[in-house]
Design a protein around this motif. Structure first.
Motif, PDB file in Angstrom:
ATOM      1  N   ASP A  24       0.858  -1.282  -0.266  1.00  0.00           N
ATOM      2  CA  ASP A  24      -0.022   0.047  -0.036  1.00  0.00           C
ATOM      3  C   ASP A  24       0.843   1.138   0.087  1.00  0.00           C
ATOM      4  O   ASP A  24       1.589   1.488   0.980  1.00  0.00           O
ATOM      5  CB  ASP A  24      -0.909   0.019   1.159  1.00  0.00           C
ATOM      6  CG  ASP A  24      -1.978   1.136   1.196  1.00  0.00           C
ATOM      7  OD1 ASP A  24      -2.000   1.928   0.338  1.00  0.00           O
ATOM      8  OD2 ASP A  24      -2.755   1.316   2.338  1.00  0.00           O
ATOM      9  N   VAL A  25       1.051   1.709  -1.100  1.00  0.00           N
ATOM     10  CA  VAL A  25       1.715   3.160  -1.306  1.00  0.00           C
ATOM     11  C   VAL A  25       1.064   4.719  -0.763  1.00  0.00           C
ATOM     12  O   VAL A  25       1.859   5.513  -0.595  1.00  0.00           O
ATOM     13  CB  VAL A  25       2.147   3.183  -2.694  1.00  0.00           C
ATOM     14  CG1 VAL A  25       3.218   2.076  -3.067  1.00  0.00           C
ATOM     15  CG2 VAL A  25       1.173   3.299  -3.648  1.00  0.00           C
ATOM     16  N   ASN A  26      -0.051   4.252  -0.203  1.00  0.00           N
ATOM     17  CA  ASN A  26      -0.744   5.476   0.178  1.00  0.00           C
ATOM     18  C   ASN A  26      -0.181   5.769   1.581  1.00  0.00           C
ATOM     19  O   ASN A  26      -0.382   4.865   2.509  1.00  0.00           O
ATOM     20  CB  ASN A  26      -2.448   5.359   0.201  1.00  0.00           C
ATOM     21  CG  ASN A  26      -2.722   5.086  -1.152  1.00  0.00           C
ATOM     22  OD1 ASN A  26      -2.609   5.769  -2.151  1.00  0.00           O
ATOM     23  ND2 ASN A  26      -3.486   3.877  -1.309  1.00  0.00           N
ATOM     24  N   LYS A  27      -0.114   6.974   2.005  1.00  0.00           N
ATOM     25  CA  LYS A  27       0.472   7.645   3.102  1.00  0.00           C
ATOM     26  C   LYS A  27      -0.650   8.029   4.005  1.00  0.00           C
ATOM     27  O   LYS A  27      -1.698   8.390   3.269  1.00  0.00           O
ATOM     28  CB  LYS A  27       1.683   8.852   2.867  1.00  0.00           C
ATOM     29  CG  LYS A  27       2.590   8.242   2.254  1.00  0.00           C
ATOM     30  CD  LYS A  27       3.849   9.368   2.331  1.00  0.00           C
ATOM     31  CE  LYS A  27       5.027   8.905   1.546  1.00  0.00           C
ATOM     32  NZ  LYS A  27       5.978  10.182   1.304  1.00  0.00           N
ATOM     33  N   PRO A  28      -0.453   7.799   5.457  1.00  0.00           N
ATOM     34  CA  PRO A  28      -1.644   8.418   6.160  1.00  0.00           C
ATOM     35  C   PRO A  28      -1.925   9.815   5.865  1.00  0.00           C
ATOM     36  O   PRO A  28      -0.984  10.702   5.730  1.00  0.00           O
ATOM     37  CB  PRO A  28      -1.241   8.120   7.612  1.00  0.00           C
ATOM     38  CG  PRO A  28      -0.031   7.203   7.497  1.00  0.00           C
ATOM     39  CD  PRO A  28       0.547   7.260   6.182  1.00  0.00           C
ATOM     40  N   GLY A  29      -3.106  10.239   5.830  1.00  0.00           N
ATOM     41  CA  GLY A  29      -3.700  11.674   5.283  1.00  0.00           C
ATOM     42  C   GLY A  29      -3.761  12.067   4.202  1.00  0.00           C
ATOM     43  O   GLY A  29      -4.063  13.270   3.928  1.00  0.00           O
ATOM     44  N   PHE A  30      -3.636  11.135   3.296  1.00  0.00           N
ATOM     45  CA  PHE A  30      -3.967  11.417   1.803  1.00  0.00           C
ATOM     46  C   PHE A  30      -5.378  11.737   1.553  1.00  0.00           C
ATOM     47  O   PHE A  30      -6.318  11.320   2.140  1.00  0.00           O
ATOM     48  CB  PHE A  30      -3.489  10.284   0.842  1.00  0.00           C
ATOM     49  CG  PHE A  30      -2.285  10.029   0.521  1.00  0.00           C
ATOM     50  CD1 PHE A  30      -1.166  10.736   0.960  1.00  0.00           C
ATOM     51  CD2 PHE A  30      -1.882   9.375  -0.677  1.00  0.00           C
ATOM     52  CE1 PHE A  30      -0.001  10.724   0.261  1.00  0.00           C
ATOM     53  CE2 PHE A  30      -0.707   9.300  -1.100  1.00  0.00           C
ATOM     54  CZ  PHE A  30       0.526   9.869  -0.651  1.00  0.00           C
ATOM     55  N   GLY A  43      -3.671   3.221  -6.276  1.00  0.00           N
ATOM     56  CA  GLY A  43      -3.919   1.682  -6.416  1.00  0.00           C
ATOM     57  C   GLY A  43      -2.924   1.075  -5.600  1.00  0.00           C
ATOM     58  O   GLY A  43      -1.853   1.675  -5.165  1.00  0.00           O
ATOM     59  N   GLY A  44      -2.824  -0.318  -5.514  1.00  0.00           N
ATOM     60  CA  GLY A  44      -1.924  -1.025  -4.854  1.00  0.00           C
ATOM     61  C   GLY A  44      -1.012  -1.451  -5.743  1.00  0.00           C
ATOM     62  O   GLY A  44      -0.924  -1.275  -6.900  1.00  0.00           O
ATOM     63  N   VAL A  45       0.119  -1.822  -5.143  1.00  0.00           N
ATOM     64  CA  VAL A  45       1.355  -2.364  -5.787  1.00  0.00           C
ATOM     65  C   VAL A  45       1.622  -3.857  -5.630  1.00  0.00           C
ATOM     66  O   VAL A  45       1.670  -4.271  -4.553  1.00  0.00           O
ATOM     67  CB  VAL A  45       2.589  -1.554  -5.551  1.00  0.00           C
ATOM     68  CG1 VAL A  45       3.740  -2.143  -6.227  1.00  0.00           C
ATOM     69  CG2 VAL A  45       2.401  -0.194  -5.797  1.00  0.00           C
ATOM     70  N   GLN A  59      -1.364  -0.511  -9.691  1.00  0.00           N
ATOM     71  CA  GLN A  59      -2.706  -0.789 -10.461  1.00  0.00           C
ATOM     72  C   GLN A  59      -3.654   0.371  -9.786  1.00  0.00           C
ATOM     73  O   GLN A  59      -3.504   0.415  -8.424  1.00  0.00           O
ATOM     74  CB  GLN A  59      -3.263  -2.225 -10.022  1.00  0.00           C
ATOM     75  CG  GLN A  59      -2.247  -3.309 -10.731  1.00  0.00           C
ATOM     76  CD  GLN A  59      -2.699  -4.544  -9.807  1.00  0.00           C
ATOM     77  OE1 GLN A  59      -3.792  -5.177 -10.025  1.00  0.00           O
ATOM     78  NE2 GLN A  59      -1.924  -5.165  -9.032  1.00  0.00           N
ATOM     79  N   PRO A  60      -4.399   0.917 -10.504  1.00  0.00           N
ATOM     80  CA  PRO A  60      -5.253   2.027 -10.154  1.00  0.00           C
ATOM     81  C   PRO A  60      -6.514   1.644  -9.527  1.00  0.00           C
ATOM     82  O   PRO A  60      -6.934   2.245  -8.599  1.00  0.00           O
ATOM     83  CB  PRO A  60      -5.423   2.794 -11.344  1.00  0.00           C
ATOM     84  CG  PRO A  60      -5.315   1.905 -12.544  1.00  0.00           C
ATOM     85  CD  PRO A  60      -4.598   0.797 -12.047  1.00  0.00           C
ATOM     86  N   TRP A  61      -6.926   0.727 -10.044  1.00  0.00           N
ATOM     87  CA  TRP A  61      -8.586   0.095  -9.489  1.00  0.00           C
ATOM     88  C   TRP A  61      -8.667  -1.301  -9.896  1.00  0.00           C
ATOM     89  O   TRP A  61      -7.845  -1.752 -10.553  1.00  0.00           O
ATOM     90  CB  TRP A  61      -9.563   1.279 -10.180  1.00  0.00           C
ATOM     91  CG  TRP A  61      -9.340   1.201 -11.656  1.00  0.00           C
ATOM     92  CD1 TRP A  61      -8.795   2.089 -12.519  1.00  0.00           C
ATOM     93  CD2 TRP A  61      -9.734   0.091 -12.875  1.00  0.00           C
ATOM     94  NE1 TRP A  61      -8.618   1.773 -13.897  1.00  0.00           N
ATOM     95  CE2 TRP A  61      -9.274   0.745 -14.056  1.00  0.00           C
ATOM     96  CE3 TRP A  61     -10.442  -0.987 -12.703  1.00  0.00           C
ATOM     97  CZ2 TRP A  61      -9.474  -0.004 -15.178  1.00  0.00           C
ATOM     98  CZ3 TRP A  61     -10.582  -1.782 -14.225  1.00  0.00           C
ATOM     99  CH2 TRP A  61     -10.261  -0.974 -15.293  1.00  0.00           C
ATOM    100  N   ILE A  62      -9.865  -1.954  -9.200  1.00  0.00           N
ATOM    101  CA  ILE A  62     -10.074  -3.207  -9.532  1.00  0.00           C
ATOM    102  C   ILE A  62     -11.579  -3.332  -9.986  1.00  0.00           C
ATOM    103  O   ILE A  62     -12.438  -2.541  -9.665  1.00  0.00           O
ATOM    104  CB  ILE A  62      -9.678  -4.036  -8.340  1.00  0.00           C
ATOM    105  CG1 ILE A  62     -10.460  -3.682  -7.198  1.00  0.00           C
ATOM    106  CG2 ILE A  62      -8.198  -4.007  -7.858  1.00  0.00           C
ATOM    107  CD1 ILE A  62     -10.495  -4.484  -5.969  1.00  0.00           C
ATOM    108  N   ARG A  63     -11.892  -4.391 -10.948  1.00  0.00           N
ATOM    109  CA  ARG A  63     -13.203  -4.783 -11.200  1.00  0.00           C
ATOM    110  C   ARG A  63     -13.144  -6.241 -11.327  1.00  0.00           C
ATOM    111  O   ARG A  63     -12.251  -6.994 -11.449  1.00  0.00           O
ATOM    112  CB  ARG A  63     -13.166  -4.255 -12.670  1.00  0.00           C
ATOM    113  CG  ARG A  63     -14.600  -4.819 -13.071  1.00  0.00           C
ATOM    114  CD  ARG A  63     -14.948  -3.880 -14.657  1.00  0.00           C
ATOM    115  NE  ARG A  63     -13.701  -4.155 -15.527  1.00  0.00           N
ATOM    116  CZ  ARG A  63     -13.738  -5.470 -16.314  1.00  0.00           C
ATOM    117  NH1 ARG A  63     -14.790  -6.267 -16.339  1.00  0.00           N
ATOM    118  NH2 ARG A  63     -12.849  -5.587 -17.128  1.00  0.00           N
ATOM    119  N   HIS A  64     -14.105  -6.888 -10.758  1.00  0.00           N
ATOM    120  CA  HIS A  64     -14.539  -8.260 -10.601  1.00  0.00           C
ATOM    121  C   HIS A  64     -15.863  -8.735 -10.786  1.00  0.00           C
ATOM    122  O   HIS A  64     -16.680  -7.638 -11.001  1.00  0.00           O
ATOM    123  CB  HIS A  64     -14.216  -8.904  -9.332  1.00  0.00           C
ATOM    124  CG  HIS A  64     -14.870  -8.301  -8.139  1.00  0.00           C
ATOM    125  ND1 HIS A  64     -16.008  -8.559  -7.657  1.00  0.00           N
ATOM    126  CD2 HIS A  64     -14.473  -7.138  -7.443  1.00  0.00           C
ATOM    127  CE1 HIS A  64     -16.505  -8.030  -6.593  1.00  0.00           C
ATOM    128  NE2 HIS A  64     -15.667  -6.833  -6.249  1.00  0.00           N
TER     129      HIS A  64
END
Length: 217
Positions: free
Chosen positions: A134-140, A147-149, A212-217
């Motif tokens: 998860d490359v998102n930092k707290p407070g984003f 998305g995730g890596v 990846q920016p988003w997911i679809r299932h």
């Protein structure tokens, strides 16, 4: 001049240890000279190497921290420990990673003992994922969230930026009857990284990060 890129994968006794071994072409089994041999983790790592049938080299590290006779006695203990195992006959190289002692010998062994596998660049891409980040930092803020890596190694084929991908097994659930149902996740590659290097495409061998920016299932 042809340069050989060597990627080192550090594997500890986590849940992904054996999956990490699955992407490696060879193994360096590190044993501390200032500890008795074998340690519990030494046996575990040797078992993983044996399961994956990897070519390997044993490194007796930290020889600068012990007396010469202690290093010699432990070297003999290592030789005795690996007798009858997949490591029997493998080189045991005394080194000091801190002082860079015998590192040139290790590099020579890697080049000469561990063969370079044949890479498949033409088949549909297939990547084994070792772990995700998860490359998102707290407070984003919401519009800053990425998305995730997925981190791992490409087994065959080539991955490219903006390519559509399918992640399996995806979402795994059990129905009312207890049967397992797997729903693949579909996404798109936003960026590719090898260490700090941003790539437009990635090929088999080495470690790759796929954002990846988003997911679809």
């Amino acid at each position: 001049m042809c340069l050989l890129l060597i990627v080192l994968v550090m594997i500890f006794l986590h849940d992904y240890a054996t999956s990490g071994a699955a992407i490696m072409d060879g193994a360096l089994l590190l044993i501390a000279a200032n500890e008795s041999c074998p340690q519990p983790q030494t046996s575990e790592h040797l078992a993983a190497v044996e399961i994956m049938r990897l070519q390997h080299i044993l490194l007796q590290n930290k020889v600068d921290l012990v007396q010469e006779n202690v290093a010699i006695n432990q070297h003999e203990a290592i030789q005795k420990f690996i007798q009858g195992t997949v490591a029997d006959g493998a080189p045991v190289v005394p080194i000091s990673a801190q002082l860079k002692y015998n590192i040139d010998v290790v590099c020579e062994y890697i080049v000469k003992r561990i063969p370079i596998p044949v890479r498949d660049f033409t088949s549909p891409p297939n990547m084994i994922v070792i772990r995700s980040f998860d490359v998102n930092k707290p407070g984003f803020e919401v519009d800053e969230i990425k998305g995730g890596v997925a981190g791992g190694s490409i087994l065959k084929g080539v991955l490219k930026v903006n390519q559509l991908i399918e992640v399996r097994p995806g979402i795994v659930v059990k129905d009312e009857s207890g049967n397992i149902k797997c729903t693949p996740i579909y996404s798109r590659i936003v960026s590719l990284f090898a260490e700090q290097n941003e790539l437009q495409f990635a090929v088999p061998g080495g470690l790759i990060g796929v954002e990846q920016p988003w997911i679809r299932h």
